[in-house]
Design a protein around this motif. Structure first.
Motif, PDB file in Angstrom:
ATOM      1  N   GLY A  17      -6.426  37.358 -11.792  1.00  0.00           N
ATOM      2  CA  GLY A  17      -7.478  38.337 -12.020  1.00  0.00           C
ATOM      3  C   GLY A  17      -8.144  38.837 -10.757  1.00  0.00           C
ATOM      4  N   GLU A  18      -7.702  38.343  -9.591  1.00  0.00           N
ATOM      5  CA  GLU A  18      -8.326  38.730  -8.313  1.00  0.00           C
ATOM      6  C   GLU A  18      -7.353  39.423  -7.375  1.00  0.00           C
ATOM      7  N   THR A  19      -6.071  39.113  -7.474  1.00  0.00           N
ATOM      8  CA  THR A  19      -5.081  39.656  -6.544  1.00  0.00           C
ATOM      9  C   THR A  19      -4.484  40.932  -7.115  1.00  0.00           C
ATOM     10  N   PHE A  20      -4.748  42.049  -6.449  1.00  0.00           N
ATOM     11  CA  PHE A  20      -4.168  43.331  -6.856  1.00  0.00           C
ATOM     12  C   PHE A  20      -2.974  43.643  -5.973  1.00  0.00           C
ATOM     13  N   VAL A  21      -1.883  44.046  -6.605  1.00  0.00           N
ATOM     14  CA  VAL A  21      -0.658  44.377  -5.884  1.00  0.00           C
ATOM     15  C   VAL A  21      -0.312  45.838  -6.148  1.00  0.00           C
ATOM     16  N   ALA A  22      -0.279  46.633  -5.092  1.00  0.00           N
ATOM     17  CA  ALA A  22       0.106  48.046  -5.204  1.00  0.00           C
ATOM     18  C   ALA A  22       1.547  48.186  -4.736  1.00  0.00           C
ATOM     19  N   VAL A  23       2.404  48.640  -5.622  1.00  0.00           N
ATOM     20  CA  VAL A  23       3.814  48.827  -5.304  1.00  0.00           C
ATOM     21  C   VAL A  23       4.006  50.168  -4.604  1.00  0.00           C
ATOM     22  N   HIS A  24       4.627  50.139  -3.441  1.00  0.00           N
ATOM     23  CA  HIS A  24       4.944  51.359  -2.699  1.00  0.00           C
ATOM     24  C   HIS A  24       6.465  51.422  -2.514  1.00  0.00           C
ATOM     25  N   ASN A  25       7.129  51.867  -3.555  1.00  0.00           N
ATOM     26  CA  ASN A  25       8.575  52.072  -3.490  1.00  0.00           C
ATOM     27  C   ASN A  25       8.865  53.476  -3.002  1.00  0.00           C
ATOM     28  N   PRO A  26       9.966  53.671  -2.289  1.00  0.00           N
ATOM     29  CA  PRO A  26      10.373  55.034  -1.949  1.00  0.00           C
ATOM     30  C   PRO A  26      10.715  55.801  -3.219  1.00  0.00           C
ATOM     31  N   PRO A  27      10.727  57.125  -3.159  1.00  0.00           N
ATOM     32  CA  PRO A  27      11.132  57.892  -4.327  1.00  0.00           C
ATOM     33  C   PRO A  27      12.563  57.525  -4.713  1.00  0.00           C
ATOM     34  N   LEU A  28      12.824  57.503  -5.995  1.00  0.00           N
ATOM     35  CA  LEU A  28      14.201  57.332  -6.449  1.00  0.00           C
ATOM     36  C   LEU A  28      15.018  58.540  -6.008  1.00  0.00           C
ATOM     37  N   ARG A  29      16.268  58.283  -5.644  1.00  0.00           N
ATOM     38  CA  ARG A  29      17.115  59.371  -5.174  1.00  0.00           C
ATOM     39  C   ARG A  29      18.451  59.330  -5.920  1.00  0.00           C
ATOM     40  N   LEU A  30      18.884  60.482  -6.372  1.00  0.00           N
ATOM     41  CA  LEU A  30      20.192  60.620  -7.002  1.00  0.00           C
ATOM     42  C   LEU A  30      21.109  61.391  -6.065  1.00  0.00           C
ATOM     43  N   VAL A  31      22.191  60.742  -5.652  1.00  0.00           N
ATOM     44  CA  VAL A  31      23.208  61.408  -4.849  1.00  0.00           C
ATOM     45  C   VAL A  31      24.375  61.700  -5.787  1.00  0.00           C
TER      46      VAL A  31
ATOM     47  N   ALA B 296      26.804  67.809 -13.679  1.00  0.00           N
ATOM     48  CA  ALA B 296      25.754  67.775 -12.663  1.00  0.00           C
ATOM     49  C   ALA B 296      24.677  68.811 -12.945  1.00  0.00           C
ATOM     50  N   GLN B 297      25.074  69.969 -13.465  1.00  0.00           N
ATOM     51  CA  GLN B 297      24.089  71.001 -13.777  1.00  0.00           C
ATOM     52  C   GLN B 297      23.108  70.539 -14.843  1.00  0.00           C
ATOM     53  N   ALA B 298      23.559  69.669 -15.734  1.00  0.00           N
ATOM     54  CA  ALA B 298      22.667  69.105 -16.748  1.00  0.00           C
ATOM     55  C   ALA B 298      21.929  67.882 -16.225  1.00  0.00           C
ATOM     56  N   LEU B 299      22.627  67.033 -15.451  1.00  0.00           N
ATOM     57  CA  LEU B 299      22.051  65.773 -14.993  1.00  0.00           C
ATOM     58  C   LEU B 299      20.941  65.967 -13.972  1.00  0.00           C
ATOM     59  N   VAL B 300      21.121  66.886 -13.045  1.00  0.00           N
ATOM     60  CA  VAL B 300      20.164  67.034 -11.948  1.00  0.00           C
ATOM     61  C   VAL B 300      18.755  67.373 -12.444  1.00  0.00           C
ATOM     62  N   PRO B 301      18.558  68.372 -13.321  1.00  0.00           N
ATOM     63  CA  PRO B 301      17.189  68.620 -13.795  1.00  0.00           C
ATOM     64  C   PRO B 301      16.634  67.481 -14.635  1.00  0.00           C
ATOM     65  N   MET B 302      17.482  66.792 -15.399  1.00  0.00           N
ATOM     66  CA  MET B 302      17.012  65.632 -16.154  1.00  0.00           C
ATOM     67  C   MET B 302      16.519  64.546 -15.209  1.00  0.00           C
ATOM     68  N   ALA B 303      17.301  64.287 -14.161  1.00  0.00           N
ATOM     69  CA  ALA B 303      16.930  63.255 -13.196  1.00  0.00           C
ATOM     70  C   ALA B 303      15.636  63.614 -12.474  1.00  0.00           C
ATOM     71  N   ARG B 304      15.457  64.890 -12.161  1.00  0.00           N
ATOM     72  CA  ARG B 304      14.224  65.310 -11.493  1.00  0.00           C
ATOM     73  C   ARG B 304      13.014  65.039 -12.387  1.00  0.00           C
ATOM     74  N   ILE B 305      13.141  65.326 -13.688  1.00  0.00           N
ATOM     75  CA  ILE B 305      12.050  65.040 -14.630  1.00  0.00           C
ATOM     76  C   ILE B 305      11.750  63.546 -14.652  1.00  0.00           C
ATOM     77  N   ALA B 306      12.798  62.718 -14.520  1.00  0.00           N
ATOM     78  CA  ALA B 306      12.634  61.266 -14.563  1.00  0.00           C
ATOM     79  C   ALA B 306      12.138  60.681 -13.244  1.00  0.00           C
ATOM     80  N   GLY B 307      11.882  61.519 -12.241  1.00  0.00           N
ATOM     81  CA  GLY B 307      11.304  61.042 -11.000  1.00  0.00           C
ATOM     82  C   GLY B 307      12.256  60.890  -9.845  1.00  0.00           C
ATOM     83  N   TYR B 308      13.485  61.365  -9.999  1.00  0.00           N
ATOM     84  CA  TYR B 308      14.466  61.282  -8.922  1.00  0.00           C
ATOM     85  C   TYR B 308      14.400  62.508  -8.022  1.00  0.00           C
ATOM     86  N   ASP B 309      14.774  62.292  -6.771  1.00  0.00           N
ATOM     87  CA  ASP B 309      14.953  63.382  -5.810  1.00  0.00           C
ATOM     88  C   ASP B 309      16.457  63.606  -5.692  1.00  0.00           C
ATOM     89  N   PRO B 310      17.016  64.639  -6.328  1.00  0.00           N
ATOM     90  CA  PRO B 310      18.472  64.785  -6.368  1.00  0.00           C
ATOM     91  C   PRO B 310      19.039  65.483  -5.133  1.00  0.00           C
TER      92      PRO B 310
END
Length: 323
Positions: free
Chosen positions: A160-174, A182-196
Motif C-alpha cells: 500500500g506504500e510502494t508505487f510502481v510506474a511502468v515505462h515501457n517503450p511503445p509497442l512496435r509492429l514490423v 497488411a492493409q487491414a492489420l496496420v490500422p488495427m494495430a495502430r488502434i491497439a497501441g502499436y507503432d507500425p
C-alpha cells in the motif's frame, strides 16, 4: 504506458529551461476513474500543463497543488472523488475516486533520476520507476516487476506504500510485405497501441496510396530491421509468402529478443520454412518461437479476419496467455 505519453520528457525540458516542473501521476483508482493508473500530467511553474490525470474533472485542483509543491519542494499525495455529474460531463457513465502523486522536479524528484528515466525511454529500454509514498525514496529499475512490465500495469504494491510506474517503450509492429492483410492489420494495430512499420522493396506494393500516413521502408528486409532495431517490445509479422523477402528478416528476429514472430503460410509452407531455418543453424527452441501458420485459429477467411487473428495472437503472446 499506452498510449505513450511524453510527460517525463516535457517535465525535464521545463525544469532545464528554468520555469520549474512538477509531475502528477495517478497512483490508484476506484470505480470508473477517468484515467488509468500511471497516467501523468506535467505542470510548469508558469502554469502550463501537458497530459491528463482525470480527463478534466480535477485538473484545476491538481495544478494548484503542483504549483504549491514547486514552492515547498515536497511531494504530496492527493485523493479526489469524481462525482457522477462531473464524470458525465467528460463522457463517462459514472464517477470514481483517484489518488494522484505530485512530485516537483529537482527537489522531491531528483533531476538526475528523471534524466535517467528519459534516457531509458529514448533508448527503448523498459524501466520501472518505484517510489515509496510514505518515505519518498525513489529509484529506477530495469529488471524488477516482470509481471507489471509484461502487462503494462502501473500501480501500488501490496504494502500500500510502494508505487510502481511502468515505462515501457511503445509497442512496435514490423510488417514485412505490403499485402492486403497488411492493409487491414496496420490500422488495427495502430488502434491497439502499436507503432507500425511496413517493409517491402516492391514499391508497387509499399506505396503511400495503399498505406496513407504510414511508415514505409523499401529496403531489403534484413537491412530494414537492422536500421529499426529489434527488441522486447517489437512484433515481427511476415506476410510476403516469398522466402527471399521473409527469411532475412526472420533470421534477424530469431537472433533477437522480439516478443512475437508470426509467418503467413500453410502447414506445408511452414514446414519448409522450419527446414530452411534448421539449415541456417538455428536451434529447435529458436525456431519454436515462430508462430506459423500465423494467427489464432478463428476460422478466418478474408484479409481483415486474418488480420484480427494475427493481432489477437500478438496480444495473447504479449500478455503471457500463449507460449
Amino acid at each position: 504506458m499506452t498510449p505513450f505519453e511524453h510527460a517525463p520528457e516535457t517535465a525535464l525540458d521545463w525544469h532545464k529551461a528554468g520555469t520549474g516542473a512538477a509531475l502528477a501521476t495517478v497512483v490508484q483508482t476506484w470505480g470508473s476513474a477517468p484515467r488509468r493508473t500511471g497516467s501523468q500530467l506535467v505542470v510548469s511553474g508558469d502554469g502550463r500543463i501537458e497530459g491528463s490525470v482525470s480527463g478534466g474533472c480535477v485538473e484545476g485542483a491538481v495544478v494548484a497543488e503542483a504549483l504549491e509543491a514547486l514552492q515547498d519542494g515536497k511531494h504530496r499525495l492527493l485523493e479526489f472523488g469524481v462525482s457522477d455529474e462531473d464524470a458525465f460531463a467528460v463522457g463517462l457513465a459514472c464517477g470514481g475516486t483517484i489518488k494522484v502523486l505530485v512530485e516537483p522536479v529537482g527537489s522531491a524528484l531528483p533531476a538526475e533520476l528523471l534524466e535517467e528515466l528519459v534516457a531509458a525511454r529514448t533508448s527503448r529500454t523498459p524501466a520501472a520507476y518505484e517510489v515509496n509514498l510514505a518515505t519518498g525514496s525513489r529509484r529506477l529499475t530495469r529488471s524488477g516487476y516482470p509481471d507489471r512490465m509484461r502487462m503494462d500495469r502501473s500501480g501500488l504494491e501490496e504494502d500500500g506504500e510502494t508505487f510502481v510506474a511502468v515505462h515501457n517503450p511503445p509497442l512496435r509492429l514490423v510488417c514485412v510485405g505490403a499485402v492486403h492483410i497488411a492493409q487491414a492489420l496496420v490500422p488495427m494495430a495502430r488502434i491497439a497501441g502499436y507503432d507500425p512499420v511496413i517493409i517491402d522493396p516492391r514499391t508497387a506494393f509499399a506505396s503511400a496510396e495503399r498505406f496513407p500516413g504510414e511508415t514505409l521502408m523499401d529496403d531489403w528486409p534484413d537491412e530494414a530491421v537492422e536500421k529499426l532495431g529489434l527488441d522486447t517490445r517489437t512484433a515481427l509479422v511476415l506476410l510476403t509468402h516469398d522466402p527471399k523477402l521473409d527469411d532475412p528478416a526472420l533470421q534477424a528476429a530469431l537472433a533477437a529478443d522480439v516478443f512475437y514472430i508470426g509467418a503467413l503460410g500453410s502447414k506445408k509452407t511452414h514446414a519448409a520454412r522450419v527446414a530452411r531455418m534448421q539449415e541456417a543453424g538455428f536451434t529447435e527452441d529458436q525456431i519454436a518461437r515462430i508462430h506459423g501458420p500465423i494467427g489464432l485459429d478463428i476460422g478466418a477467411a478474408s484479409p481483415a479476419e486474418i488480420a484480427v487473428s494475427i493481432l489477437s495472437e500478438m496480444t495473447a503472446v504479449l500478455r503471457g496467455k500463449q507460449p
